[in-house]
Design an enzyme around this catalytic site. Sequence first.
Site, PDB file in Angstrom:
ATOM      1  N   ASP A  36      42.345  53.676  -1.696  1.00  0.00           N
ATOM      2  CA  ASP A  36      41.634  54.781  -1.043  1.00  0.00           C
ATOM      3  C   ASP A  36      42.193  55.003   0.357  1.00  0.00           C
ATOM      4  O   ASP A  36      42.770  54.102   0.965  1.00  0.00           O
ATOM      5  CB  ASP A  36      40.143  54.448  -0.905  1.00  0.00           C
ATOM      6  CG  ASP A  36      39.452  54.330  -2.252  1.00  0.00           C
ATOM      7  OD1 ASP A  36      39.974  54.863  -3.244  1.00  0.00           O
ATOM      8  OD2 ASP A  36      38.388  53.681  -2.293  1.00  0.00           O
TER       9      ASP A  36
HETATM   10  N1  URA Z   1      38.426  49.671  -4.877  1.00  0.00           N
HETATM   11  C1  URA Z   1      37.983  50.592  -3.985  1.00  0.00           C
HETATM   12  O1  URA Z   1      36.795  50.871  -3.907  1.00  0.00           O
HETATM   13  N2  URA Z   1      38.913  51.176  -3.205  1.00  0.00           N
HETATM   14  C2  URA Z   1      40.220  50.891  -3.227  1.00  0.00           C
HETATM   15  O2  URA Z   1      41.006  51.451  -2.474  1.00  0.00           O
HETATM   16  C3  URA Z   1      40.658  49.933  -4.160  1.00  0.00           C
HETATM   17  C4  URA Z   1      39.728  49.334  -4.962  1.00  0.00           C
END
Ligand code: URA
Length: 259
Positions: free
Chosen positions: A103
């Site tokens: 993310d």
């Molecule tokens: N899980 C999440 O919530 N975000 C990420 O970036 C990777 C795994």
Amino acid sequence: MRLDRFLSGQTAGSRRDAVQAIRHGAVAVNGIAVRDPAKHIDPETDAVTMQGKEIRYETQRYFLMHKPAGVITASRDSKQKTVLDLLKPEDHFPDIAPVGRLDMDTAGLLLLTDDGKLAHRLISPAHHIPKYYMVWLRDPFAEAVIPQFRAGIFLREGDSEEQCLPAECVKLDDRIALLELREGKYHQVKRMFAAAGNHVEHLLRVQFGGLFLPPDLPKNAYTQIFQKEINILCGDSSIFEIAPKCMYNYSSYWINETE
Ligand code: URA
């Protein structure tokens, strides 16, 4: 293959840099200095060194990046800065792309490669390559999440629910946990802790398979890795071996991040 072409293909420098290095006597083939940029070599069998450092023949590129928060995991975007924007111009090889995604607000280890076959294997759910996330929580870590995650916690998806694969979780500190995932659902770490009644404040991916985020690799930086390390990446790993190193290596991560 010409020596200057081999060097410019295998190092960050240009063809002109390669020619200069060769003319200055910095390059040796099989232990003998060669000053002719046009010298023909066999990249598969000849051992080339530059200033004493071995230059290995790689046909595909693997970069281990320390992704900072605030950058998106995509190849291109008209508005946001992407992880490919962090690559030096000479490392923009055709087809280079991130493997999987983090993310925008997640930081940590990200692999970029133009080896499509490997990328496919690494993200394929069938291979279950483990990924390790250090999780900074809003509320104190509740030991009860350990059996919940181990049993496969259910995540709400609209009106339905989907069950996660069993996941191991270790408490590192009052509000810090380490989570091992062998799949990659959308916002999975955040949703798992939300389903358990907590909230993820910060997320740092510290390890992918057997490869860990080098603690001395600065944010935004990346390093090239080679076949040997790829084998480690695909090898086995255990959360119980990784956990003790995490607090030492990364516990100040978000403190420094907000400074
Ligand atoms: N899980 C999440 O919530 N975000 C990420 O970036 C990777 C795994």
